[in-house]
Scaffold this motif. Structure first.
Motif, mmCIF file in Angstrom:
data_model
loop_
_atom_site.group_PDB
_atom_site.id
_atom_site.type_symbol
_atom_site.label_atom_id
_atom_site.label_comp_id
_atom_site.label_asym_id
_atom_site.label_seq_id
_atom_site.Cartn_x
_atom_site.Cartn_y
_atom_site.Cartn_z
ATOM 1 N N VAL A 61 0.843 -1.190 0.000
ATOM 2 C CA VAL A 61 0.000 0.000 0.000
ATOM 3 C C VAL A 61 0.882 1.245 0.000
ATOM 4 O O VAL A 61 1.729 1.409 0.875
ATOM 5 C CB VAL A 61 -0.902 0.005 1.255
ATOM 6 C CG1 VAL A 61 -1.790 1.237 1.289
ATOM 7 C CG2 VAL A 61 -1.721 -1.268 1.338
ATOM 8 N N TRP A 108 -8.890 -2.687 -1.508
ATOM 9 C CA TRP A 108 -8.804 -1.635 -0.492
ATOM 10 C C TRP A 108 -9.769 -1.930 0.651
ATOM 11 O O TRP A 108 -9.417 -1.814 1.818
ATOM 12 C CB TRP A 108 -9.070 -0.258 -1.096
ATOM 13 C CG TRP A 108 -8.992 0.816 -0.064
ATOM 14 C CD1 TRP A 108 -10.031 1.514 0.483
ATOM 15 C CD2 TRP A 108 -7.819 1.297 0.590
ATOM 16 N NE1 TRP A 108 -9.583 2.400 1.425
ATOM 17 C CE2 TRP A 108 -8.222 2.278 1.508
ATOM 18 C CE3 TRP A 108 -6.465 0.984 0.481
ATOM 19 C CZ2 TRP A 108 -7.323 2.961 2.329
ATOM 20 C CZ3 TRP A 108 -5.562 1.669 1.294
ATOM 21 C CH2 TRP A 108 -5.984 2.634 2.203
ATOM 22 N N TYR A 118 -5.340 1.805 8.093
ATOM 23 C CA TYR A 118 -5.150 2.290 6.729
ATOM 24 C C TYR A 118 -6.309 3.188 6.299
ATOM 25 O O TYR A 118 -6.125 4.108 5.516
ATOM 26 C CB TYR A 118 -4.973 1.130 5.748
ATOM 27 C CG TYR A 118 -3.603 0.520 5.810
ATOM 28 C CD1 TYR A 118 -2.551 1.052 5.074
ATOM 29 C CD2 TYR A 118 -3.343 -0.570 6.614
ATOM 30 C CE1 TYR A 118 -1.284 0.511 5.137
ATOM 31 C CE2 TYR A 118 -2.072 -1.127 6.689
ATOM 32 C CZ TYR A 118 -1.052 -0.587 5.951
ATOM 33 O OH TYR A 118 0.211 -1.123 6.022
ATOM 34 N N LEU A 131 -2.247 0.850 -4.730
ATOM 35 C CA LEU A 131 -1.978 -0.528 -4.306
ATOM 36 C C LEU A 131 -1.211 -1.208 -5.422
ATOM 37 O O LEU A 131 -1.547 -1.050 -6.601
ATOM 38 C CB LEU A 131 -3.281 -1.291 -4.071
ATOM 39 C CG LEU A 131 -4.305 -0.698 -3.112
ATOM 40 C CD1 LEU A 131 -5.528 -1.618 -3.025
ATOM 41 C CD2 LEU A 131 -3.702 -0.475 -1.745
#
Length: 139
Positions: A61, A108, A118, A131
């Motif tokens: 990420v 995600w 996150y 990503l």
């Protein structure tokens, strides 16, 4: 990034390596060491990142803790998707691919469900957090 921020953050960069060597986790996630080729310099660049499984692949990420700019390794992978990763048992080659569209949205959601911290990064930035899927190369 202002110069004083680099001075403050520089000593912390060794912390990632310390954590990686000891098998520690970030937000409950295992760590890998990603080695990329610098987009501007062509030099080897290493960073330690938490990762998420995606079948046999690894997803990383580009959150940069919610900063306004992508981390440097994102630009490096965009310029040269051939990289290596180390899970603590030696390096192996991978090819990086940015995950986009619906596949990115699904991944995600999975990442935020697994590691809710996150999700807070999105609140701090206007950018779409990238990503990348890292797939092991056999050659």
């Amino acid at each position: 990034m202002p110069g004083w921020v680099r001075v403050v953050l520089k000593p912390l960069s060794g912390l990632e390596g310390f954590m990686f060597k000891r098998g520690m986790k970030v937000q409950g996630r295992p760590l890998l060491k990603l080695a990329t080729t610098g987009a501007r310099t062509g030099e080897r660049r290493e960073t330690v990142l938490a990762w998420f499984p995606d079948g046999d692949d690894f997803v990383v990420v580009g959150s940069n803790a919610g900063a306004a700019r992508h981390p440097g390794w994102v630009f490096n992978l965009d310029a040269n998707p051939e990289a290596t990763i180390d899970l603590g048992e030696g390096e192996f080659p991978v090819t990086a691919e940015m995950i986009t569209g619906d596949a990115r949205d699904r991944k995600w959601a999975e990442i935020v469900e697994t590691s809710p911290g996150y999700g807070k990064y999105v609140e701090k930035t206007d950018r779409v957090i990238p990503l990348f899927r890292l797939t092991r190369r056999t050659t």
